[in-house]
Design an enzyme around this catalytic site. Structure first.
Site, PDB file in Angstrom:
ATOM      1  N   GLU A 205      16.265  50.943  54.210  1.00 41.93           N
ATOM      2  CA  GLU A 205      15.824  52.341  54.081  1.00 41.93           C
ATOM      3  C   GLU A 205      14.345  52.411  53.747  1.00 41.93           C
ATOM      4  O   GLU A 205      13.838  51.639  52.931  1.00 41.93           O
ATOM      5  CB  GLU A 205      16.604  53.046  52.976  1.00 41.93           C
ATOM      6  CG  GLU A 205      16.180  54.501  52.798  1.00 41.93           C
ATOM      7  CD  GLU A 205      16.424  55.043  51.395  1.00 41.93           C
ATOM      8  OE1 GLU A 205      16.515  56.269  51.252  1.00 41.93           O
ATOM      9  OE2 GLU A 205      16.494  54.239  50.450  1.00 41.93           O
TER      10      GLU A 205
ATOM     11  N   GLU B 198       9.101  47.743  41.204  1.00 37.96           N
ATOM     12  CA  GLU B 198       8.514  48.857  40.456  1.00 37.96           C
ATOM     13  C   GLU B 198       9.552  49.360  39.451  1.00 37.96           C
ATOM     14  O   GLU B 198      10.761  49.177  39.648  1.00 37.96           O
ATOM     15  CB  GLU B 198       8.115  50.009  41.383  1.00 37.96           C
ATOM     16  CG  GLU B 198       6.952  49.726  42.302  1.00 37.96           C
ATOM     17  CD  GLU B 198       5.611  49.648  41.577  1.00 37.96           C
ATOM     18  OE1 GLU B 198       5.514  50.182  40.452  1.00 37.96           O
ATOM     19  OE2 GLU B 198       4.670  49.062  42.138  1.00 37.96           O
TER      20      GLU B 198
ATOM     21  N   SER C   1      20.359  63.717  50.271  1.00 40.77           N
ATOM     22  CA  SER C   1      20.488  62.307  50.638  1.00 40.77           C
ATOM     23  C   SER C   1      21.764  61.668  50.116  1.00 40.77           C
ATOM     24  O   SER C   1      22.184  60.620  50.624  1.00 40.77           O
ATOM     25  CB  SER C   1      19.277  61.523  50.130  1.00 40.77           C
ATOM     26  OG  SER C   1      18.101  61.943  50.760  1.00 40.77           O
TER      27      SER C   1
ATOM     28  N   ASP D 124      10.591  60.619  53.216  1.00 38.28           N
ATOM     29  CA  ASP D 124      11.220  61.817  52.663  1.00 38.28           C
ATOM     30  C   ASP D 124      10.324  62.510  51.644  1.00 38.28           C
ATOM     31  O   ASP D 124      10.034  63.697  51.746  1.00 38.28           O
ATOM     32  CB  ASP D 124      12.551  61.429  52.012  1.00 38.28           C
ATOM     33  CG  ASP D 124      13.274  62.625  51.405  1.00 38.28           C
ATOM     34  OD1 ASP D 124      13.582  63.563  52.164  1.00 38.28           O
ATOM     35  OD2 ASP D 124      13.530  62.622  50.204  1.00 38.28           O
TER      36      ASP D 124
ATOM     37  N   GLU E 260       4.951  44.559  34.273  1.00 36.10           N
ATOM     38  CA  GLU E 260       3.762  44.958  35.021  1.00 36.10           C
ATOM     39  C   GLU E 260       2.992  46.098  34.372  1.00 36.10           C
ATOM     40  O   GLU E 260       1.768  46.137  34.411  1.00 36.10           O
ATOM     41  CB  GLU E 260       4.164  45.358  36.449  1.00 36.10           C
ATOM     42  CG  GLU E 260       3.006  45.622  37.380  1.00 36.10           C
ATOM     43  CD  GLU E 260       3.469  45.882  38.806  1.00 36.10           C
ATOM     44  OE1 GLU E 260       2.602  46.081  39.674  1.00 36.10           O
ATOM     45  OE2 GLU E 260       4.702  45.886  39.049  1.00 36.10           O
TER      46      GLU E 260
ATOM     47  N   HIS F 227      14.421  70.051  52.657  1.00 32.71           N
ATOM     48  CA  HIS F 227      15.035  69.382  53.800  1.00 32.71           C
ATOM     49  C   HIS F 227      15.241  70.383  54.926  1.00 32.71           C
ATOM     50  O   HIS F 227      15.284  71.593  54.707  1.00 32.71           O
ATOM     51  CB  HIS F 227      16.386  68.790  53.415  1.00 32.71           C
ATOM     52  CG  HIS F 227      16.290  67.701  52.397  1.00 32.71           C
ATOM     53  ND1 HIS F 227      17.390  67.201  51.732  1.00 32.71           N
ATOM     54  CD2 HIS F 227      15.227  67.006  51.927  1.00 32.71           C
ATOM     55  CE1 HIS F 227      17.012  66.246  50.903  1.00 32.71           C
ATOM     56  NE2 HIS F 227      15.703  66.120  50.993  1.00 32.71           N
TER      57      HIS F 227
ATOM     58  N   ASP G  87      19.048  60.583  57.446  1.00 35.30           N
ATOM     59  CA  ASP G  87      20.070  61.328  56.711  1.00 35.30           C
ATOM     60  C   ASP G  87      19.922  62.824  56.928  1.00 35.30           C
ATOM     61  O   ASP G  87      20.899  63.562  56.980  1.00 35.30           O
ATOM     62  CB  ASP G  87      20.030  60.983  55.225  1.00 35.30           C
ATOM     63  CG  ASP G  87      18.627  61.062  54.627  1.00 35.30           C
ATOM     64  OD1 ASP G  87      17.654  61.288  55.379  1.00 35.30           O
ATOM     65  OD2 ASP G  87      18.498  60.865  53.413  1.00 35.30           O
TER      66      ASP G  87
END
Length: 525
Positions: free
Chosen positions: A329, A288, A114, A340, A238, A454, A381
């Protein structure tokens, strides 16, 4: 279309009775249905007009790992979620008038990653595996080879041209795909300063989070990646067991907010929802510590969806009279991944649900912008070794099993992987629809790997808007950045001779109304 016709077939296959359901529209039984459909498609093709105007806005949607089989499976899933057979459904990206294929290899790798691919489609220069925003003169992990070999993204060039710019991702904002918009790094894994190698520290290379704040002034930054922005002394708001990971003691969020007018930082859904785009020029939202969660697992009370983040970004960026550039993305979750990483985990259900959400965001972007002045590009990608096949009736669940048995007299799923963690050592277990439709199910794979790999094949590029006809044929992945830069007349194409775009000065419906009045006045003469 109402799916009214269902035929139940029962027969013997390998001496075992198998029942399967075939779903279709009664209209499809008649040749006139397909002839009319073909005629309409031909009419649409004959009437496609090239928009030769300047693109005021640029939007690049990147489906990380979204190969053609993923697009096909997501299309069917979208239809099945709507109660249809699925195969006849269209994704929003399917409706884009221009299409091309992208060759995804890195300079030093047949199978890409990527980072090297992001450098290609964002900066227009192919690079080495694992490197960001640098030419192939920079080997991976060699910090000292970075200097003098930096390459600039279309986002950076658009900002220099006076446009507002933004990044929206379901991964950490320092991850490979978004990072190539602003960072130059010999290693995609140098997220924070604690990740830098000794050689990188000695030679003065900066981590990706530091570069996010200091390299390019980005108006909207939405995704994950909180931990790389705060010192090790700062507890995550969090998760009590999480802390920042910066050893240099810097609070990069505070640094980013400095000297910015109408700037906000948020880390949860409530604060995000409270942001008023009309009164906000800069927004950073980090939801996050690392990556965001799968759409299937997302806590809607704490984290916004990809579509919600994208919508807020457009409303903030769209205030700029000179236009905007937005990178969107869909990739990964908090600990594993989305499109992915769902594939990497051998979990097709998670990957495909992410793709459907990704397409929903594309549709919402279309409602918020005009095709007259906004070039929108959707691509990937790279692909994965994900395959979608087998003997299946029309309307078979995307996560279902083949109607025929394998040579070992066991069922198999139509969605499979060429390698990955779905490998079973020894006798292959049988499978049924109930098992394979579980959220955590891993599709079977013949080659044992801890993480599925990939793919190497080409991926699709879908395009619409001004100059979108530039996307045609089979292109190097680096061509994407050049076509988008040319459409907007940003460096190195500032002298392009495109027609001015007046779409922003008059609403399309009003323009049509005025044309109609002019026609009536001429007819009355």
């Amino acid at each position: 279309m109402a799916w009214k016709h269902k035929i139940i077939f029962t027969g013997l296959l390998s001496l075992i009775s198998v029942q399967w359901t075939l779903s279709f529209s009664e209209e499809e039984l008649d040749a006139s249905y397909w002839n009319n459909k073909g005629n309409q498609a031909l009419y649409n093709a004959l009437n496609v007009q090239s928009n030769l105007h300047l693109a005021k806005n640029l939007i690049l949607f990147l489906g990380d790992g979204m190969g053609v089989p993923t697009v096909t499976a997501a299309r069917i899933l979208k239809g099945q979620l709507a109660g249809k057979s699925g195969e006849e459904t269209s994704l929003v990206m399917d409706t884009f008038p221009h299409l091309a294929l992208s060759k995804t290899y890195n300079v030093d790798q047949q199978m890409p990653d990527s980072a090297g691919t992001a450098t290609a489609y964002l900066c227009g220069v192919k690079a080495n595996y694992g490197t960001l925003g640098v030419s192939a003169s920079t080997p991976r992990n060699n910090c000292s080879a970075t200097f003098g070999h930096e390459v600039e993204s279309v986002l950076h060039r658009a900002k220099r041209a006076g446009k507002s710019v933004g990044i929206v991702t379901t991964t950490r904002v320092q991850h490979a795909s978004p990072a190539a918009n602003y960072a130059h790094s010999a290693n995609r894994g140098w997220y924070g300063d604690s990740d830098l190698s000794d050689e990188a520290v000695q030679n003065g290379c900066r981590d990706i989070a530091y570069q996010l704040v200091h390299n390019t002034e980005i108006n909207v930054i939405l995704g994950g990646g909180r931990q790389y922005m705060f010192p090790t002394t700062v507890q995550d708001p969090e998760y009590p067991t999480y802390k920042g990971s910066r050893n240099d003691g810097q609070d990069l969020v505070k640094e980013w907010l400095k000297n910015k007018e109408d700037a906000k930082y948020v880390w949860n859904k409530a604060d995000f929802d409270a942001v008023n785009p009309s009164k906000t020029n800069f927004l950073m939202g980090l939801f996050e510590p690392k990556d965001c969660r799968y759409e299937l697992d997302r806590d809607a009370s704490m984290d916004p969806s990809l579509t919600e983040m994208m919508e807020k970004a457009i409303k903030i960026l769209n205030k700029n009279d000179k236009g905007f550039y937005l990178f969107v993305e869909d990739k990964s979750d908090c600990f594993l991944g989305r499109i992915d990483h769902g594939h990497h985990a051998g979990q097709a259900k998670k990957a495909l649900y992410e793709t459907v959400e990704f397409d929903r965001a594309i549709g919402r972007a279309a409602e918020l912008t005009s095709e007259l002045d906004t070039m929108t590009v959707v691509t990937a990608d790279h692909s994965h070794v994900f395959a979608f096949g087998g003997y299946s009736a029309r309307g078979n669940s995307v996560f279902g099993v083949s109607r025929e048995l394998a040579d070992d007299n066991k069922k198999f799923t139509t969605a499979v992987y060429g390698n990955g963690p779905g490998y079973v050592n020894g006798t292959r277990p049988d499978v049924n629809d109930s098992v394979s439709s579980d959220n955590e199910y891993r599709q079977q794979a013949p080659v044992p790997l801890g993480s599925e790999t990939h793919g190497i094949e080409d991926v699709a590029i879908f395009a619409k808007g001004p100059m979108s006809h530039l996307f045609h044929g089979v292109q190097e992945q680096s061509y994407i950045a050049h076509a988008m830069a040319y459409a907007a007349c940003v460096e190195p194409y500032v002298n392009c001779t495109l027609l001015p775009n007046y779409a922003g000065l008059i609403h399309p419906s009003l323009l049509l109304h005025l044309i109609g009045l002019l026609f009536l006045s001429l007819c009355s003469v």
